[in-house]
Motif scaffolding. Structure first.
Motif, PDB file in Angstrom:
ATOM      1  N   SER A  37       0.793  -1.133   0.039  1.00 20.97           N
ATOM      2  CA  SER A  37       0.015   0.090  -0.068  1.00 20.97           C
ATOM      3  C   SER A  37       0.796   1.186  -0.118  1.00 20.97           C
ATOM      4  O   SER A  37       0.679   2.270  -0.510  1.00 20.97           O
ATOM      5  CB  SER A  37      -0.943   0.102   1.149  1.00 20.97           C
ATOM      6  OG  SER A  37      -0.304   0.025   2.406  1.00 20.97           O
ATOM      7  N   GLY A  38       1.939   1.083   0.741  1.00 17.65           N
ATOM      8  CA  GLY A  38       2.648   2.296   0.611  1.00 17.65           C
ATOM      9  C   GLY A  38       3.434   3.024  -0.822  1.00 17.65           C
ATOM     10  O   GLY A  38       3.151   3.968  -1.326  1.00 17.65           O
ATOM     11  N   HIS A  39       3.891   1.755  -1.269  1.00 21.63           N
ATOM     12  CA  HIS A  39       4.281   2.045  -2.707  1.00 21.63           C
ATOM     13  C   HIS A  39       3.219   2.217  -3.688  1.00 21.63           C
ATOM     14  O   HIS A  39       3.473   3.318  -4.828  1.00 21.63           O
ATOM     15  CB  HIS A  39       4.883   0.672  -3.022  1.00 21.63           C
ATOM     16  CG  HIS A  39       5.665   0.735  -4.583  1.00 21.63           C
ATOM     17  ND1 HIS A  39       6.737   1.432  -4.540  1.00 21.63           N
ATOM     18  CD2 HIS A  39       5.328   0.598  -5.962  1.00 21.63           C
ATOM     19  CE1 HIS A  39       7.262   1.477  -5.742  1.00 21.63           C
ATOM     20  NE2 HIS A  39       6.187   1.024  -6.646  1.00 21.63           N
ATOM     21  N   LEU A  40       1.796   1.689  -3.526  1.00 17.02           N
ATOM     22  CA  LEU A  40       0.996   2.316  -4.488  1.00 17.02           C
ATOM     23  C   LEU A  40       0.755   3.554  -4.039  1.00 17.02           C
ATOM     24  O   LEU A  40       0.184   4.295  -5.186  1.00 17.02           O
ATOM     25  CB  LEU A  40      -0.285   1.257  -4.128  1.00 17.02           C
ATOM     26  CG  LEU A  40      -0.226  -0.228  -4.640  1.00 17.02           C
ATOM     27  CD1 LEU A  40      -1.178  -1.102  -4.088  1.00 17.02           C
ATOM     28  CD2 LEU A  40      -0.257  -0.257  -6.135  1.00 17.02           C
ATOM     29  N   TYR A  41       0.510   3.994  -2.935  1.00 16.83           N
ATOM     30  CA  TYR A  41       0.241   5.313  -2.383  1.00 16.83           C
ATOM     31  C   TYR A  41       1.284   6.502  -3.163  1.00 16.83           C
ATOM     32  O   TYR A  41       0.767   7.392  -3.825  1.00 16.83           O
ATOM     33  CB  TYR A  41       0.118   5.553  -1.191  1.00 16.83           C
ATOM     34  CG  TYR A  41      -0.007   7.007  -0.600  1.00 16.83           C
ATOM     35  CD1 TYR A  41      -1.235   7.596  -0.790  1.00 16.83           C
ATOM     36  CD2 TYR A  41       1.053   7.530   0.092  1.00 16.83           C
ATOM     37  CE1 TYR A  41      -1.730   9.028  -0.249  1.00 16.83           C
ATOM     38  CE2 TYR A  41       0.673   9.001   0.263  1.00 16.83           C
ATOM     39  CZ  TYR A  41      -0.824   9.639   0.261  1.00 16.83           C
ATOM     40  OH  TYR A  41      -0.995  11.134   0.500  1.00 16.83           O
ATOM     41  N   ARG A  42       2.307   6.237  -3.011  1.00 17.21           N
ATOM     42  CA  ARG A  42       3.367   6.934  -3.742  1.00 17.21           C
ATOM     43  C   ARG A  42       3.243   7.077  -5.378  1.00 17.21           C
ATOM     44  O   ARG A  42       3.441   8.101  -5.844  1.00 17.21           O
ATOM     45  CB  ARG A  42       5.027   6.431  -3.332  1.00 17.21           C
ATOM     46  CG  ARG A  42       5.340   6.735  -1.957  1.00 17.21           C
ATOM     47  CD  ARG A  42       6.642   6.470  -1.543  1.00 17.21           C
ATOM     48  NE  ARG A  42       6.939   4.869  -1.706  1.00 17.21           N
ATOM     49  CZ  ARG A  42       6.737   4.133  -0.616  1.00 17.21           C
ATOM     50  NH1 ARG A  42       6.052   4.570   0.568  1.00 17.21           N
ATOM     51  NH2 ARG A  42       7.260   2.996  -0.831  1.00 17.21           N
ATOM     52  N   ASP A  78      -7.832   7.579  -2.874  1.00 17.76           N
ATOM     53  CA  ASP A  78      -9.116   6.954  -3.339  1.00 17.76           C
ATOM     54  C   ASP A  78      -8.648   6.020  -4.431  1.00 17.76           C
ATOM     55  O   ASP A  78      -9.389   4.811  -4.511  1.00 17.76           O
ATOM     56  CB  ASP A  78     -10.161   8.119  -4.177  1.00 17.76           C
ATOM     57  CG  ASP A  78     -10.722   8.910  -3.157  1.00 17.76           C
ATOM     58  OD1 ASP A  78     -10.525   8.681  -1.875  1.00 17.76           O
ATOM     59  OD2 ASP A  78     -11.096  10.080  -3.428  1.00 17.76           O
ATOM     60  N   LEU A  79      -7.440   6.342  -5.121  1.00 18.79           N
ATOM     61  CA  LEU A  79      -7.032   5.383  -6.208  1.00 18.79           C
ATOM     62  C   LEU A  79      -6.395   4.131  -5.504  1.00 18.79           C
ATOM     63  O   LEU A  79      -6.709   3.010  -6.001  1.00 18.79           O
ATOM     64  CB  LEU A  79      -6.217   6.008  -7.166  1.00 18.79           C
ATOM     65  CG  LEU A  79      -6.489   7.013  -7.915  1.00 18.79           C
ATOM     66  CD1 LEU A  79      -5.207   7.851  -8.551  1.00 18.79           C
ATOM     67  CD2 LEU A  79      -7.380   6.444  -8.985  1.00 18.79           C
ATOM     68  N   VAL A  80      -5.710   4.286  -4.534  1.00 19.90           N
ATOM     69  CA  VAL A  80      -5.335   3.138  -3.836  1.00 19.90           C
ATOM     70  C   VAL A  80      -6.239   2.127  -3.210  1.00 19.90           C
ATOM     71  O   VAL A  80      -6.376   1.160  -3.284  1.00 19.90           O
ATOM     72  CB  VAL A  80      -4.128   3.473  -2.586  1.00 19.90           C
ATOM     73  CG1 VAL A  80      -3.647   2.301  -1.906  1.00 19.90           C
ATOM     74  CG2 VAL A  80      -3.095   4.138  -3.281  1.00 19.90           C
TER      75      VAL A  80
END
Length: 171
Positions: A17-22, A37-39
């Motif tokens: 999730s951290g990588h997806l958020y970045r 929202d996208l994550v």
């Protein structure tokens, strides 16, 4: 069996999730609310398909593909392409040691002025370090289209940054 799949998904979501958020923050040009929202949308889709996705070779790459496609779908649905803001939103992430916040803001602003597909191709190719073929697959495009879009997006980015990037290089 079901509990094992749920636990597997929870572990995957916690790790990725951290990588997806970045990545989502880059795609959303620093709009942290849209990035969140996208994550969430990406993880929701991944959860629904987890029984099948967990058996593929690289679920992390698949999640990045889902994220990019969710972003592009969101951009197609928006009625306007730009939103004026008085100041840059806080990304919630801390800058790495030695990172230049002014350079970061300049690059985020320049990325934000690119078309969504141009932004997506640059994030996938240079942030995610994906090959042309992987990027083409994620964007439902041909390899030639990705090469062309990458070249044009980089040219637009250089045009927008002009000499402003050189002033940051001396820091």
């Amino acid at each position: 069996m079901r509990q094992g799949r749920r636990d597997g998904f929870r572990e995957f979501a916690a790790v990725r999730s951290g990588h997806l958020y970045r990545s989502a923050c880059l795609l959303a040009s620093g709009d942290t609310h849209l990035a969140e929202d996208l994550v969430q949308e990406t993880l929701g889709r991944m959860y629904l398909l987890w029984g099948r996705v967990s058996r593929i070779d690289n679920p992390a790459a698949y999640a990045q593909t889902v994220l990019v496609r969710a972003f592009l779908t969101h951009q197609r649905r928006r009625s306007t392409g730009e939103r004026p803001v008085g100041e840059f939103p806080d990304s919630g992430a801390t800058a790495a040691d030695g990172a230049d916040p002014a350079l970061r803001l300049t690059l985020l602003d320049a990325l934000g002025r690119l078309a969504p597909k141009d932004r997506a191709v640059l994030v996938l190719r240079y942030w995610e370090d994906r090959s042309v073929e992987e990027t083409a697959d994620a964007m439902n495009a041909s390899s030639a289209a990705v090469r062309t879009r990458t070249s044009r997006a980089l040219a637009r980015l250089r045009e927008q940054l002009g000499g402003s990037l050189a002033e940051f290089a001396g820091h």
